[in-house]
Design an enzyme around this catalytic site. Sequence first.
Site, PDB file in Angstrom:
ATOM      1  N   ASN A 165      -4.556 -54.669 -60.894  1.00 20.79           N
ATOM      2  CA  ASN A 165      -5.830 -54.615 -61.617  1.00 20.79           C
ATOM      3  C   ASN A 165      -5.527 -54.584 -63.116  1.00 20.79           C
ATOM      4  OD1 ASN A 165      -8.309 -53.994 -62.695  1.00 20.79           O
ATOM      5  ND2 ASN A 165      -8.482 -51.974 -61.741  1.00 20.79           N
ATOM      6  N   TRP A 166      -5.782 -55.707 -63.781  1.00 21.42           N
ATOM      7  CA  TRP A 166      -5.468 -55.783 -65.212  1.00 21.42           C
ATOM      8  C   TRP A 166      -6.549 -55.128 -66.088  1.00 21.42           C
ATOM      9  CZ3 TRP A 166      -3.199 -61.485 -65.751  1.00 21.42           C
ATOM     10  CH2 TRP A 166      -1.934 -61.503 -65.154  1.00 21.42           C
ATOM     11  N   LYS A 167      -7.582 -54.609 -65.482  1.00 22.63           N
ATOM     12  CA  LYS A 167      -8.633 -53.880 -66.206  1.00 22.63           C
ATOM     13  C   LYS A 167      -9.020 -54.639 -67.481  1.00 22.63           C
ATOM     14  CE  LYS A 167      -6.994 -49.582 -64.168  1.00 22.63           C
ATOM     15  NZ  LYS A 167      -6.896 -48.145 -64.243  1.00 22.63           N
ATOM     16  N   HIS A 193     -14.579 -49.132 -58.181  1.00 21.54           N
ATOM     17  CA  HIS A 193     -13.450 -48.554 -58.922  1.00 21.54           C
ATOM     18  C   HIS A 193     -13.920 -47.298 -59.659  1.00 21.54           C
ATOM     19  CE1 HIS A 193     -10.207 -47.957 -61.752  1.00 21.54           C
ATOM     20  NE2 HIS A 193      -9.459 -48.681 -60.936  1.00 21.54           N
ATOM     21  N   GLU A 201      -7.528 -44.057 -54.857  1.00 19.31           N
ATOM     22  CA  GLU A 201      -7.106 -43.861 -56.242  1.00 19.31           C
ATOM     23  C   GLU A 201      -7.625 -42.512 -56.736  1.00 19.31           C
ATOM     24  OE1 GLU A 201      -6.233 -48.076 -58.004  1.00 19.31           O
ATOM     25  OE2 GLU A 201      -8.271 -47.487 -58.472  1.00 19.31           O
ATOM     26  N   GLY A 219      -5.198 -43.586 -71.776  1.00 13.59           N
ATOM     27  CA  GLY A 219      -4.868 -44.020 -73.137  1.00 13.59           C
ATOM     28  C   GLY A 219      -5.039 -45.515 -73.315  1.00 13.59           C
ATOM     29  N   SER A 247      -1.034 -44.535 -61.434  1.00 11.89           N
ATOM     30  CA  SER A 247       0.218 -44.477 -62.211  1.00 11.89           C
ATOM     31  C   SER A 247       1.440 -44.898 -61.402  1.00 11.89           C
ATOM     32  CB  SER A 247       0.426 -43.072 -62.795  1.00 11.89           C
ATOM     33  OG  SER A 247      -0.644 -42.736 -63.642  1.00 11.89           O
ATOM     34  N   GLY A 269      -2.450 -50.612 -62.035  1.00 15.69           N
ATOM     35  CA  GLY A 269      -3.108 -50.973 -63.282  1.00 15.69           C
ATOM     36  C   GLY A 269      -2.074 -51.234 -64.370  1.00 15.69           C
TER      37      GLY A 269
HETATM   38  P1  13P Z   1      -2.841 -47.238 -63.199  1.00 13.72           P
HETATM   39  O1  13P Z   1      -1.776 -47.889 -62.349  1.00 13.72           O
HETATM   40  O2  13P Z   1      -2.854 -47.727 -64.595  1.00 13.72           O
HETATM   41  O3  13P Z   1      -2.812 -45.749 -63.090  1.00 13.72           O
HETATM   42  O4  13P Z   1      -4.248 -47.709 -62.609  1.00 13.72           O
HETATM   43  C1  13P Z   1      -4.551 -47.516 -61.281  1.00 13.72           C
HETATM   44  C2  13P Z   1      -5.836 -48.182 -61.036  1.00 13.72           C
HETATM   45  O5  13P Z   1      -6.872 -47.684 -61.427  1.00 13.72           O
HETATM   46  C3  13P Z   1      -5.808 -49.503 -60.374  1.00 13.72           C
HETATM   47  O6  13P Z   1      -7.069 -49.929 -60.006  1.00 13.72           O
END
Ligand code: 13P
Length: 259
Positions: A13-15, A100, A172, A180, A221, A242
């Site tokens: 997930n590249w958000k 999400h 999650e 951050g 994470s 992410g």
């Molecule tokens: P991170 O891997 O950055 O903690 O994000 C997890 C996430 O929300 C994936 O959808």
Amino acid sequence: MSTHNNQFYFFANWKMYLDFNEANILAHAIASEHKQFSANVKMAIFPNALSLYTAGQTLKDVGIAVGGQNVFWEDKGGYTGEISATMYQAAGCDYALVGHSERRHQFHETNHEVRQKMQAVLESGLTPVLCVGETLKEREDGKTEEVVEIQLRSALQDIVWPTDRELIIAYEPVWAISKGAGANEAGKHCDDVEAERVHKMIREFSAGLIKLDPVVLFGGSVRPPTTDYYLRQLNVNGILVGAASTQLESFMGILSNIK
Ligand code: 13P
């Protein structure tokens, strides 16, 4: 072993981390490493909506599927700023994230809206990746199972599940997600025993609602060194990553730790 149909799932997930150029550059860089991909790892990437089509062309050539990060439940109409599941499907997606925690908590998405999105995603032909998880406060109050069960029940109960669609759920824990602007700050560490406990509950509870053995992914994470740590658990079929999926080195580091 925690493979599902002999496959591990690595979903990324590249958000809102990468702009149009950055997303396309990373998609090309990942595609150029395709000789290192392995048939037992199923991959999908969720870029932002603007880069999804072009990045998707590059990624699909090397067997990586793409998906939308969020959908609206109506197909078309006066809904300024929204994108429907059918529009994502027409742009080449196979998947969509639904519920999400960043949508639930920063954009106040309710369980009822998550349910509407689930339905729209299934009707469009996409496979939803249903995200569930408790906040730190809910965890500290001992409410993890209760919160996750409510999220699962409201999204899945009595839904007509198409026979051609997998049931994919991402656990999650909100407190474990990276933080951050640069996302270099990891969330709190979710240990493997806790992850496995909740994954097992999710598997049993959701299999009771939809008569399918779900694919259950862990997100929070995940970094190259912790990839195997989670995947070793019996009920962890894959990971939804992410921050660490938004740089070539850590993306490939995770992939190499899956085999
Ligand atoms: P991170 O891997 O950055 O903690 O994000 C997890 C996430 O929300 C994936 O959808």
